[in-house]
Design a protein around this motif. Structure first.
Motif, PDB file in Angstrom:
ATOM      1  N   MET A   1       0.826  -1.208   0.000  1.00  0.00           N
ATOM      2  CA  MET A   1       0.000   0.000   0.000  1.00  0.00           C
ATOM      3  C   MET A   1       0.859   1.257   0.000  1.00  0.00           C
ATOM      4  O   MET A   1       0.519   2.258  -0.645  1.00  0.00           O
ATOM      5  CB  MET A   1      -0.940  -0.005   1.198  1.00  0.00           C
ATOM      6  N   GLN A   2       1.978   1.211   0.701  1.00  0.00           N
ATOM      7  CA  GLN A   2       2.896   2.360   0.669  1.00  0.00           C
ATOM      8  C   GLN A   2       3.394   2.604  -0.750  1.00  0.00           C
ATOM      9  O   GLN A   2       3.417   3.751  -1.232  1.00  0.00           O
ATOM     10  CB  GLN A   2       4.074   2.110   1.608  1.00  0.00           C
ATOM     11  N   LEU A   3       3.778   1.550  -1.445  1.00  0.00           N
ATOM     12  CA  LEU A   3       4.263   1.686  -2.818  1.00  0.00           C
ATOM     13  C   LEU A   3       3.165   2.220  -3.730  1.00  0.00           C
ATOM     14  O   LEU A   3       3.433   3.049  -4.611  1.00  0.00           O
ATOM     15  CB  LEU A   3       4.756   0.329  -3.327  1.00  0.00           C
ATOM     16  N   GLN A   4       1.941   1.759  -3.533  1.00  0.00           N
ATOM     17  CA  GLN A   4       0.847   2.225  -4.379  1.00  0.00           C
ATOM     18  C   GLN A   4       0.556   3.704  -4.140  1.00  0.00           C
ATOM     19  O   GLN A   4       0.296   4.453  -5.085  1.00  0.00           O
ATOM     20  CB  GLN A   4      -0.411   1.391  -4.142  1.00  0.00           C
ATOM     21  N   PHE A   5       0.620   4.139  -2.887  1.00  0.00           N
ATOM     22  CA  PHE A   5       0.397   5.552  -2.576  1.00  0.00           C
ATOM     23  C   PHE A   5       1.482   6.429  -3.185  1.00  0.00           C
ATOM     24  O   PHE A   5       1.199   7.511  -3.700  1.00  0.00           O
ATOM     25  CB  PHE A   5       0.307   5.756  -1.064  1.00  0.00           C
ATOM     26  N   VAL A   6       2.721   5.974  -3.114  1.00  0.00           N
ATOM     27  CA  VAL A   6       3.815   6.740  -3.715  1.00  0.00           C
ATOM     28  C   VAL A   6       3.582   6.892  -5.212  1.00  0.00           C
ATOM     29  O   VAL A   6       3.724   7.993  -5.775  1.00  0.00           O
ATOM     30  CB  VAL A   6       5.168   6.059  -3.432  1.00  0.00           C
ATOM     31  N   ALA A   7       3.201   5.816  -5.880  1.00  0.00           N
ATOM     32  CA  ALA A   7       2.945   5.870  -7.317  1.00  0.00           C
ATOM     33  C   ALA A   7       1.774   6.799  -7.629  1.00  0.00           C
ATOM     34  O   ALA A   7       1.813   7.576  -8.595  1.00  0.00           O
ATOM     35  CB  ALA A   7       2.676   4.465  -7.847  1.00  0.00           C
ATOM     36  N   LEU A   8       0.725   6.733  -6.825  1.00  0.00           N
ATOM     37  CA  LEU A   8      -0.452   7.574  -7.051  1.00  0.00           C
ATOM     38  C   LEU A   8      -0.089   9.054  -6.920  1.00  0.00           C
ATOM     39  O   LEU A   8      -0.506   9.882  -7.732  1.00  0.00           O
ATOM     40  CB  LEU A   8      -1.543   7.199  -6.046  1.00  0.00           C
ATOM     41  N   ARG A   9       0.709   9.387  -5.924  1.00  0.00           N
ATOM     42  CA  ARG A   9       1.085  10.786  -5.707  1.00  0.00           C
ATOM     43  C   ARG A   9       2.037  11.286  -6.780  1.00  0.00           C
ATOM     44  O   ARG A   9       2.187  12.502  -6.966  1.00  0.00           O
ATOM     45  CB  ARG A   9       1.700  10.943  -4.324  1.00  0.00           C
ATOM     46  N   ARG A  10       2.665  10.381  -7.498  1.00  0.00           N
ATOM     47  CA  ARG A  10       3.516  10.772  -8.622  1.00  0.00           C
ATOM     48  C   ARG A  10       2.731  10.820  -9.930  1.00  0.00           C
ATOM     49  O   ARG A  10       3.303  10.995 -11.005  1.00  0.00           O
ATOM     50  CB  ARG A  10       4.678   9.799  -8.750  1.00  0.00           C
ATOM     51  N   GLY A  11       1.417  10.642  -9.849  1.00  0.00           N
ATOM     52  CA  GLY A  11       0.568  10.666 -11.030  1.00  0.00           C
ATOM     53  C   GLY A  11       0.644   9.407 -11.850  1.00  0.00           C
ATOM     54  O   GLY A  11       0.390   9.435 -13.057  1.00  0.00           O
ATOM     55  N   ASN A  12       0.971   8.301 -11.197  1.00  0.00           N
ATOM     56  CA  ASN A  12       1.134   7.034 -11.906  1.00  0.00           C
ATOM     57  C   ASN A  12       0.357   5.919 -11.204  1.00  0.00           C
ATOM     58  O   ASN A  12       0.955   4.960 -10.687  1.00  0.00           O
ATOM     59  CB  ASN A  12       2.623   6.674 -11.992  1.00  0.00           C
ATOM     60  N   PRO A  13      -0.974   6.023 -11.159  1.00  0.00           N
ATOM     61  CA  PRO A  13      -1.751   4.959 -10.508  1.00  0.00           C
ATOM     62  C   PRO A  13      -1.532   3.632 -11.218  1.00  0.00           C
ATOM     63  O   PRO A  13      -1.459   3.576 -12.449  1.00  0.00           O
ATOM     64  CB  PRO A  13      -3.199   5.433 -10.650  1.00  0.00           C
ATOM     65  N   ARG A  14      -1.420   2.567 -10.446  1.00  0.00           N
ATOM     66  CA  ARG A  14      -1.117   1.263 -11.041  1.00  0.00           C
ATOM     67  C   ARG A  14      -1.684   0.168 -10.160  1.00  0.00           C
ATOM     68  O   ARG A  14      -2.115   0.422  -9.028  1.00  0.00           O
ATOM     69  CB  ARG A  14       0.396   1.098 -11.176  1.00  0.00           C
ATOM     70  N   PRO A  15      -1.675  -1.070 -10.660  1.00  0.00           N
ATOM     71  CA  PRO A  15      -2.134  -2.184  -9.820  1.00  0.00           C
ATOM     72  C   PRO A  15      -1.324  -2.280  -8.540  1.00  0.00           C
ATOM     73  O   PRO A  15      -0.182  -1.804  -8.468  1.00  0.00           O
ATOM     74  CB  PRO A  15      -1.919  -3.402 -10.721  1.00  0.00           C
ATOM     75  N   LEU A  16      -1.904  -2.906  -7.536  1.00  0.00           N
ATOM     76  CA  LEU A  16      -1.242  -3.040  -6.247  1.00  0.00           C
ATOM     77  C   LEU A  16       0.045  -3.844  -6.417  1.00  0.00           C
ATOM     78  O   LEU A  16       0.020  -4.991  -6.858  1.00  0.00           O
ATOM     79  CB  LEU A  16      -2.181  -3.740  -5.262  1.00  0.00           C
ATOM     80  N   PRO A  17       1.190  -3.261  -6.071  1.00  0.00           N
ATOM     81  CA  PRO A  17       2.462  -3.964  -6.286  1.00  0.00           C
ATOM     82  C   PRO A  17       2.740  -5.004  -5.200  1.00  0.00           C
ATOM     83  O   PRO A  17       2.198  -4.945  -4.097  1.00  0.00           O
ATOM     84  CB  PRO A  17       3.500  -2.838  -6.222  1.00  0.00           C
ATOM     85  N   ALA A  18       3.594  -5.946  -5.534  1.00  0.00           N
ATOM     86  CA  ALA A  18       4.002  -6.956  -4.565  1.00  0.00           C
ATOM     87  C   ALA A  18       4.753  -6.299  -3.416  1.00  0.00           C
ATOM     88  O   ALA A  18       5.411  -5.276  -3.594  1.00  0.00           O
ATOM     89  CB  ALA A  18       4.881  -8.001  -5.246  1.00  0.00           C
ATOM     90  N   PRO A  19       4.670  -6.865  -2.226  1.00  0.00           N
ATOM     91  CA  PRO A  19       5.371  -6.280  -1.076  1.00  0.00           C
ATOM     92  C   PRO A  19       6.876  -6.434  -1.209  1.00  0.00           C
ATOM     93  O   PRO A  19       7.374  -7.267  -1.962  1.00  0.00           O
ATOM     94  CB  PRO A  19       4.825  -7.088   0.108  1.00  0.00           C
ATOM     95  N   VAL A  20       7.587  -5.611  -0.455  1.00  0.00           N
ATOM     96  CA  VAL A  20       9.047  -5.667  -0.432  1.00  0.00           C
ATOM     97  C   VAL A  20       9.511  -5.843   1.009  1.00  0.00           C
ATOM     98  O   VAL A  20       8.809  -5.503   1.963  1.00  0.00           O
ATOM     99  CB  VAL A  20       9.672  -4.396  -1.039  1.00  0.00           C
ATOM    100  N   ASP A  21      10.708  -6.369   1.153  1.00  0.00           N
ATOM    101  CA  ASP A  21      11.241  -6.620   2.497  1.00  0.00           C
ATOM    102  C   ASP A  21      11.660  -5.331   3.203  1.00  0.00           C
ATOM    103  O   ASP A  21      11.526  -5.211   4.422  1.00  0.00           O
ATOM    104  CB  ASP A  21      12.431  -7.582   2.420  1.00  0.00           C
ATOM    105  N   ASP A  22      12.154  -4.352   2.433  1.00  0.00           N
ATOM    106  CA  ASP A  22      12.635  -3.107   3.035  1.00  0.00           C
ATOM    107  C   ASP A  22      12.156  -1.936   2.188  1.00  0.00           C
ATOM    108  O   ASP A  22      12.750  -1.614   1.162  1.00  0.00           O
ATOM    109  CB  ASP A  22      14.161  -3.121   3.137  1.00  0.00           C
ATOM    110  N   ILE A  23      11.081  -1.293   2.616  1.00  0.00           N
ATOM    111  CA  ILE A  23      10.514  -0.179   1.853  1.00  0.00           C
ATOM    112  C   ILE A  23      11.503   0.974   1.727  1.00  0.00           C
ATOM    113  O   ILE A  23      11.529   1.682   0.718  1.00  0.00           O
ATOM    114  CB  ILE A  23       9.203   0.300   2.520  1.00  0.00           C
ATOM    115  N   ASN A  24      12.366   1.151   2.719  1.00  0.00           N
ATOM    116  CA  ASN A  24      13.331   2.257   2.687  1.00  0.00           C
ATOM    117  C   ASN A  24      14.381   2.083   1.598  1.00  0.00           C
ATOM    118  O   ASN A  24      15.012   3.064   1.183  1.00  0.00           O
ATOM    119  CB  ASN A  24      14.027   2.376   4.048  1.00  0.00           C
ATOM    120  N   ALA A  25      14.538   0.861   1.134  1.00  0.00           N
ATOM    121  CA  ALA A  25      15.543   0.606   0.107  1.00  0.00           C
ATOM    122  C   ALA A  25      15.036   0.920  -1.296  1.00  0.00           C
ATOM    123  O   ALA A  25      15.836   1.016  -2.230  1.00  0.00           O
ATOM    124  CB  ALA A  25      15.999  -0.854   0.170  1.00  0.00           C
ATOM    125  N   VAL A  26      13.727   1.089  -1.450  1.00  0.00           N
ATOM    126  CA  VAL A  26      13.165   1.278  -2.794  1.00  0.00           C
ATOM    127  C   VAL A  26      12.404   2.585  -2.955  1.00  0.00           C
ATOM    128  O   VAL A  26      12.005   2.936  -4.072  1.00  0.00           O
ATOM    129  CB  VAL A  26      12.248   0.096  -3.177  1.00  0.00           C
TER     130      VAL A  26
END
Length: 324
Positions: free
Chosen positions: A237-262
């Motif tokens: 959900m964090q990744l999806q929100f980041v994409a949405l705020r960048r004007g790039n809505p997309r399907p829900l992405p797979a989770p990652v082990d370390d969000i701070n790394a990406v």
């Protein structure tokens, strides 16, 4: 503990289709009914490649067909996108099909971007008529007067409960003035939660719909057997929100082990602020968070949403929450 309900956005994941998403929503609703949740709501969003509930009334017809007792409803229908008569007919039809377990939550936001707003044949001033549109819709759902020229069929006389939704003070003031129940979208718009609840309670006027204020607020839930797994679930959900705020809505992405790394720190901080009201962790941690949230807000009901990538994990997360 106050009653618990579910808000489902029918998430489309990176490796699935809208058809699979809607089938998973039906499966979640059937489980939610068994777990004791009071309501199962779906929301109207357009031009969102990660959300399958754009045709909300149609999606709810599917939910009604696989459940028997849980309340089903919209959280919400963006009323400026629709003629009030059409909304009354749609939810009157749902009540004709599934009896007195249908709710209709109404919002005034477009639920989409500007270009899609125009494709919906809506202009930017549509929201200004929202209070009048709500009153018109309530009239279509009430008993018809003998001289009524226009009637919602189905719809007239069904008295489908209407909620006002909001993320600012406007909805709170309108719900209070009309004496309707109020639901706040704190799961993605945290800033005005407490002020809106205060305004709603202070200005509430008893009505034929409701004798005293009834407020609900939404919280994200990511619960798992370990804190590490819960944090990983939340990353989608964090990744999806980041994409949405960048004007790039997309399907829900797979989770990652370390969000701070990406994700860069500034973008992540923005997403985390939007998701401020999130219960994330072990069963004990999640249950305590929910109790604290209810104590701090005084809400009469809590609506939970879980935008997890894996359907089994989403089921488990909401099952854990229900065990409170």
């Amino acid at each position: 503990m106050v009653p618990l309900s579910i808000l489902d956005l029918a998430p489309i994941t990176a490796d699935s289709s809208a058809a699979e998403s809607l089938q998973r929503s039906g499966d979640l609703a059937a489980h939610a009914e068994q777990w004791g949740y009071r309501r199962f709501w779906m929301a109207e969003h357009h031009n969102m490649t990660g959300i399958a509930s754009a045709a909300t009334a149609v999606a709810l017809a599917h939910i009604g067909s696989v459940t028997s007792s849980i309340r089903i409803g919209a959280g919400g229908i963006m009323l400026p996108n629709h003629a009030p008569l059409v909304a009354a007919e749609q939810f009157g039809t749902l009540q004709a099909l599934y009896g007195d377990r249908v709710d209709l939550g109404l919002g005034r936001a477009p639920g989409t971007d500007g270009a899609t707003l125009r494709a919906l044949r809506r202009d930017y001033n549509s929201a200004s008529s929202f209070p009048d549109d709500v009153r018109e819709l309530l009239g279509y759902l009430d008993d018809a007067s003998e001289d009524a020229f226009i009637r919602a069929v189905p719809g007239q006389g069904t008295h489908v409960p209407v909620w006002i939704l909001g993320s600012s003070l406007f909805g709170a003031q309108l719900a209070a003035a009309l004496g309707l129940p109020y639901a706040f979208a704190s799961h993605f718009a945290p800033d005005h939660l407490h002020a809106a609840l205060d305004v709603y309670r202070r200005e509430f006027k008893p009505s034929r719909y409701l004798s005293e204020p009834y407020a609900m607020a939404a919280v994200n839930v990511f619960a798992a057997d370990t804190e590490e797994e819960a944090v990983r679930l939340k990353s989608s959900m964090q990744l999806q929100f980041v994409a949405l705020r960048r004007g790039n809505p997309r399907p829900l992405p797979a989770p990652v082990d370390d969000i701070n790394a990406v994700v860069d720190p500034v973008s992540l901080a923005g997403a985390n602020h939007a998701l401020k009201y999130t219960a994330c962790g072990t069963p004990t941690e999640v249950h305590q968070y929910l109790r604290d949230f209810v104590a701090a807000t005084g809400v009469d009901e809590l609506m939970l949403t879980c935008h997890a990538y894996d359907h089994t994990a989403r089921l488990r997360s909401l099952e854990i929450a229900a065990e409170i």
